[in-house]
Each structure stands twice: as structure tokens, then as C-alpha cells.
Enzyme design. Structure first.
Site, PDB file in Angstrom:
ATOM      1  N   HIS A   1     -60.043  36.062  -5.919  1.00  0.00           N
ATOM      2  CA  HIS A   1     -59.961  37.321  -6.659  1.00  0.00           C
ATOM      3  C   HIS A   1     -58.994  38.239  -5.924  1.00  0.00           C
ATOM      4  O   HIS A   1     -58.872  38.173  -4.698  1.00  0.00           O
ATOM      5  CB  HIS A   1     -61.346  37.960  -6.760  1.00  0.00           C
ATOM      6  CG  HIS A   1     -61.422  39.096  -7.723  1.00  0.00           C
ATOM      7  ND1 HIS A   1     -60.978  40.362  -7.413  1.00  0.00           N
ATOM      8  CD2 HIS A   1     -61.888  39.160  -9.000  1.00  0.00           C
ATOM      9  CE1 HIS A   1     -61.166  41.155  -8.451  1.00  0.00           C
ATOM     10  NE2 HIS A   1     -61.711  40.454  -9.430  1.00  0.00           N
TER      11      HIS A   1
ATOM     12  N   GLU B   1     -55.506  37.345 -14.018  1.00  0.00           N
ATOM     13  CA  GLU B   1     -55.895  38.753 -13.956  1.00  0.00           C
ATOM     14  C   GLU B   1     -54.799  39.580 -13.284  1.00  0.00           C
ATOM     15  O   GLU B   1     -54.741  39.628 -12.056  1.00  0.00           O
ATOM     16  CB  GLU B   1     -57.186  38.922 -13.153  1.00  0.00           C
ATOM     17  CG  GLU B   1     -58.434  38.398 -13.794  1.00  0.00           C
ATOM     18  CD  GLU B   1     -59.677  38.905 -13.076  1.00  0.00           C
ATOM     19  OE1 GLU B   1     -60.506  39.539 -13.732  1.00  0.00           O
ATOM     20  OE2 GLU B   1     -59.794  38.704 -11.850  1.00  0.00           O
TER      21      GLU B   1
END
Length: 228
Positions: free
Chosen positions: A93, A141
Site C-alpha cells: 500500500h 491506487e
């Protein structure tokens, strides 16, 4: 990993700390059962075992930084996650980036342990490189949209489309999901229309005044998307 999927990342939000993590996970579980869709939750490491023991839906870990259990103070190993009840793990992430060699080890190790492995990436080319490592899914993302309420499916649809095209062409067994700024059912529906097989989101569900109703809104588009 059952697709399409909605993955809710609890991050370290106070709204998902302690018993509130269980309440949020149970809301997600209720929606999953009522709609017959796939929803996974990713609580903070501190609440992972508690949540995993409280719900029947998939529980993912938010990350890992050691491959094998051992003398690693203040670290979390893949084996620790499995023992705590996790069935999946989110890696790389933008808030917890990994070096390539570590990422490769964790993908391989996680799959060997039977964990669902989701690798986050900021753009199409990085997503392609991540897919080459063999995870179950890559989550594209753009970091500049995370937490902004500006959904990637609306503000950067070309990023999603290009990622789907590249990964599908070279690694068809790796699912593409997306996230960043996802706030509504419309955002989820738009992401699915662009060819993704799910979404990864956080604050929209975690910070909602009524998490159950919000998760219901976010999950309904998965019904129409159906299985692969």
C-alpha cells in the site's frame, strides 16, 4: 479469493479500533450475507485476531514486514498473520511501501501459506510489474487520490482501463481491482464498468455515520457484476 470483491481497509482509524472493529466487521458480514456478495475486511494488526474470531467473512491483514516468525521485535510475520486468523494480506500500500525483493518474498510466502495476496500499485506499469510476481490481485491506487473523495474511477479512469488492459493481456489469472477516493455506490459501479473485479476502500465505510447502510450502498454494484 471470490470475485468480484469489496475490500474494506480499517487502517488505523479510531472509528475501527477495539470493539468498534468488530462492530464494523459484523456490519460488513451482514451485508455480505444479505446480498450474497464477497466482502473482506482488513483490520489493524491489533484487532486482527479479535475480528477474525468474530466474523465468517474473509479477514485480511493490512501488511507484513517479516516473512517467517522469529526474533523480530515489533514486527509482523506472515506466519503470525495466519495464526491470528487472517486469510489474506494486502501488500505495498502507498502508506506502507515495500522494496521489490521483500515484496516478491511476501507474495510467494503468502501464497505458499494459502493466503489471498493483494498487491497495491500506483499506476498501470507498476501494476503490471506487480502482477508478474503472481499475486491473486493487483489494486491500482493513484496515491494522490487516496482519502480525497475523488474516485479514481471518475477522475483517472484511463489509469484503471490501462491497468486492466495490461494485466489481462499478460497475466490473465491476476485480477485487477482499484481504489483511491471511492466514496459511493456509483464510484464502485463505475470501477466495475471499467473492467475491474472489485474495489479497495477505507474511509467511506469506516468513517460512515451508519456503516451498515454505507457498506450496503458500496456493495450493491457487486451483485450486478456477478461472478467471473
Amino acid at each position: 479469493m471470490r470475485l468480484p470483491i469489496l475490500i474494506i481497509n480499517f487502517k488505523a482509524y479510531r472509528e475501527a479500533a477495539g470493539k468498534r472493529a468488530v462492530e464494523l466487521a459484523k456490519a460488513a458480514e451482514k451485508v455480505a450475507k444479505e446480498l450474497g456478495v464477497s466482502i473482506a475486511v482488513a483490520p489493524n494488526h491489533l484487532e486482527l485476531a479479535l475480528v477474525a474470531a468474530s466474523v465468517d467473512i474473509p479477514v485480511y491483514a493490512q501488511g507484513v514486514d517479516v516473512e517467517k516468525a522469529g526474533a523480530y521485535t515489533a514486527h509482523v510475520a506472515l506466519e503470525n498473520l495466519r495464526e491470528a486468523g487472517a486469510v489474506g494480506v494486502i501488500l505495498n500500500h502507498s502508506e506502507a511501501p515495500l522494496k521489490l525483493n521483500d515484496l516478491a518474498k511476501y507474495v510467494e510466502g503468502g501464497k505458499a501459506m494459502g493466503l489471498d495476496v493483494v498487491v497495491c500499485a500506483p499506476d498501470p506499469l507498476t501494476s503490471l510489474a506487480a502482477a508478474a510476481l503472481g499475486p491473486h490481485a493487483v489494486a491500482v491506487e493513484p496515491p494522490e487520490l487516496i482519502g480525497t473523495g475523488r474516485a479514481v474511477s471518475k477522475y483517472k479512469p484511463e489509469t484503471v482501463v490501462k491497468t486492466v488492459e495490461l494485466v489481462s493481456a499478460h497475466f490473465p489469472n491476476v485480477a485487477v481491482i482499484t481504489g483511491a477516493g471511492i466514496e459511493s455506490g456509483e464510484d464502485v459501479e463505475a470501477a466495475l464498468r471499467l473492467g475491474t473485479r472489485g474495489v479497495l476502500l477505507a474511509s467511506a465505510a469506516v468513517k460512515a455515520k451508519d456503516p451498515y447502510q454505507k457498506i450496503m450502498e458500496l456493495a450493491k454494484p457487486l451483485v450486478a457484476a456477478g461472478p467471473p
